[in-house]
Write a protein that holds these residues in place. Structure first.
Motif, mmCIF file in Angstrom:
data_model
loop_
_atom_site.group_PDB
_atom_site.id
_atom_site.type_symbol
_atom_site.label_atom_id
_atom_site.label_comp_id
_atom_site.label_asym_id
_atom_site.label_seq_id
_atom_site.Cartn_x
_atom_site.Cartn_y
_atom_site.Cartn_z
ATOM 1 N N PRO A 79 0.722 -1.306 -0.021
ATOM 2 C CA PRO A 79 -0.063 0.042 -0.057
ATOM 3 C C PRO A 79 0.745 1.202 0.119
ATOM 4 C CG PRO A 79 -1.085 -1.700 1.351
ATOM 5 C CD PRO A 79 0.299 -2.190 0.961
ATOM 6 N N LEU A 80 1.871 1.506 0.789
ATOM 7 C CA LEU A 80 2.681 2.564 0.804
ATOM 8 C C LEU A 80 3.911 2.525 0.033
ATOM 9 C CD1 LEU A 80 2.359 3.614 4.437
ATOM 10 C CD2 LEU A 80 1.134 4.502 2.592
ATOM 11 N N SER A 81 4.542 1.444 -0.138
ATOM 12 C CA SER A 81 5.936 1.135 -0.800
ATOM 13 C C SER A 81 6.118 -0.194 -0.966
ATOM 14 C CB SER A 81 7.043 1.962 -0.018
ATOM 15 O OG SER A 81 7.190 1.303 1.241
ATOM 16 N N TYR A 82 7.410 -0.409 -1.276
ATOM 17 C CA TYR A 82 7.876 -1.612 -1.676
ATOM 18 C C TYR A 82 8.492 -2.236 -0.409
ATOM 19 C CZ TYR A 82 7.293 -0.913 -6.681
ATOM 20 O OH TYR A 82 6.721 -0.404 -8.044
ATOM 21 N N PRO A 83 8.292 -3.582 -0.118
ATOM 22 C CA PRO A 83 9.048 -4.185 1.148
ATOM 23 C C PRO A 83 10.651 -4.308 0.887
ATOM 24 C CG PRO A 83 8.044 -5.855 -0.259
ATOM 25 C CD PRO A 83 7.608 -4.646 -0.874
ATOM 26 N N VAL A 84 11.388 -3.477 1.713
ATOM 27 C CA VAL A 84 12.507 -3.232 1.515
ATOM 28 C C VAL A 84 13.298 -4.637 1.478
ATOM 29 C CG1 VAL A 84 14.453 -2.198 2.466
ATOM 30 C CG2 VAL A 84 12.471 -0.949 2.452
ATOM 31 N N ALA A 85 13.234 -5.387 2.643
ATOM 32 C CA ALA A 85 13.866 -6.587 2.948
ATOM 33 C C ALA A 85 14.079 -7.664 1.903
ATOM 34 C CB ALA A 85 13.470 -7.087 4.315
ATOM 35 N N THR A 86 12.393 -7.989 1.335
ATOM 36 C CA THR A 86 12.146 -8.842 0.341
ATOM 37 C C THR A 86 12.612 -8.555 -0.976
ATOM 38 O OG1 THR A 86 9.929 -9.286 1.682
ATOM 39 C CG2 THR A 86 10.200 -9.965 -0.413
ATOM 40 N N CYS A 87 12.555 -7.300 -1.668
ATOM 41 C CA CYS A 87 13.029 -6.834 -2.819
ATOM 42 C C CYS A 87 14.524 -6.744 -2.702
ATOM 43 C CB CYS A 87 12.396 -5.496 -2.951
ATOM 44 S SG CYS A 87 10.807 -5.024 -3.344
ATOM 45 N N CYS A 88 15.004 -6.600 -1.640
ATOM 46 C CA CYS A 88 16.366 -6.525 -1.832
ATOM 47 C C CYS A 88 17.184 -7.953 -1.744
ATOM 48 C CB CYS A 88 17.294 -5.559 -0.810
ATOM 49 S SG CYS A 88 18.955 -5.350 -0.762
ATOM 50 N N LYS A 89 16.645 -8.915 -0.871
ATOM 51 C CA LYS A 89 17.093 -10.090 -0.955
ATOM 52 C C LYS A 89 16.738 -11.082 -2.249
ATOM 53 C CE LYS A 89 16.622 -10.975 4.057
ATOM 54 N NZ LYS A 89 16.052 -11.638 5.097
ATOM 55 N N SER A 90 15.564 -10.707 -2.795
ATOM 56 C CA SER A 90 15.339 -11.289 -4.365
ATOM 57 C C SER A 90 16.176 -10.828 -5.222
ATOM 58 C CB SER A 90 14.012 -11.097 -4.524
ATOM 59 O OG SER A 90 13.412 -9.803 -4.879
ATOM 60 N N LEU A 91 16.483 -9.635 -5.257
ATOM 61 C CA LEU A 91 17.360 -8.777 -6.139
ATOM 62 C C LEU A 91 18.820 -9.471 -5.821
ATOM 63 C CD1 LEU A 91 18.061 -6.812 -8.373
ATOM 64 C CD2 LEU A 91 18.489 -5.414 -6.830
ATOM 65 N N LYS A 92 19.298 -9.699 -4.843
ATOM 66 C CA LYS A 92 20.719 -10.351 -4.256
ATOM 67 C C LYS A 92 20.617 -11.681 -4.810
ATOM 68 C CE LYS A 92 23.577 -9.893 -0.710
ATOM 69 N NZ LYS A 92 23.751 -9.366 0.837
ATOM 70 N N ARG A 93 19.894 -12.520 -4.812
ATOM 71 C CA ARG A 93 19.616 -13.761 -5.227
ATOM 72 C C ARG A 93 19.861 -13.944 -6.695
ATOM 73 N NH1 ARG A 93 14.488 -15.980 -3.401
ATOM 74 N NH2 ARG A 93 15.269 -15.640 -1.465
#
Length: 146
Positions: A79-93
């Motif tokens: 609703p307000l933004s992207y989930p920081v931890a989830t996005c970063c971990k998936s990008l890192k993977r």
């Protein structure tokens, strides 16, 4: 009295005109096309740049075949933004999976982010911003555990 003011103003504007005329350049700027064969040189430079870009895209052909669903399925707008931890971990993977191909040529990472932006409909540079927010500004990608 009126003659005196007029003469002072006349001298003032005369001196002002002399002072500003040395600052102004009335010559037209020289363009590259006025130097003779520069039109041909410009054309060959554009062709060379196009050829270099095509070579870089060939080196990074694997980027078009990457599985971006690792990121696009997990990094979805809340609703307000992207989930920081989830996005970063998936990008890192995703990046760690292809790190051996991404490291030699930095342009490949640029093409990867361009494809990810188009496929995931992300705002420009949002993933970089999120990962800097999550892990801090690091130069190298830490792939320990991925």
């Amino acid at each position: 009295m009126g003659f005196r003011i007029c003469s002072v103003l006349l001298v003032f504007f005369f001196l002002l005109g002399i002072a500003t005329s040395s600052l102004l350049h009335y010559d037209t700027p020289e363009t590259p096309a006025e130097k003779g064969r520069s039109l041909l040189q410009t054309k060959s430079n554009k062709e060379e740049e196009k050829r270099k870009k095509e070579e870089e895209e060939k080196k990074c052909a694997f980027v078009n075949n990457m599985n971006y669903t690792i990121v696009t399925s997990q990094c979805t707008r809340q609703p307000l933004s992207y989930p920081v931890a989830t996005c970063c971990k998936s990008l890192k993977r995703l990046m760690c999976k292809y790190r051996d191909q991404l490291n030699p040529n930095p342009k490949c990472a640029f093409f990867m982010f361009e494809n990810l932006h188009n496929k995931g409909k992300y705002p420009p540079t949002i993933l970089k911003y999120l990962c800097e927010q999550f892990e801090g500004k690091k130069k190298d990608l830490d792939c320990f555990g991925y």
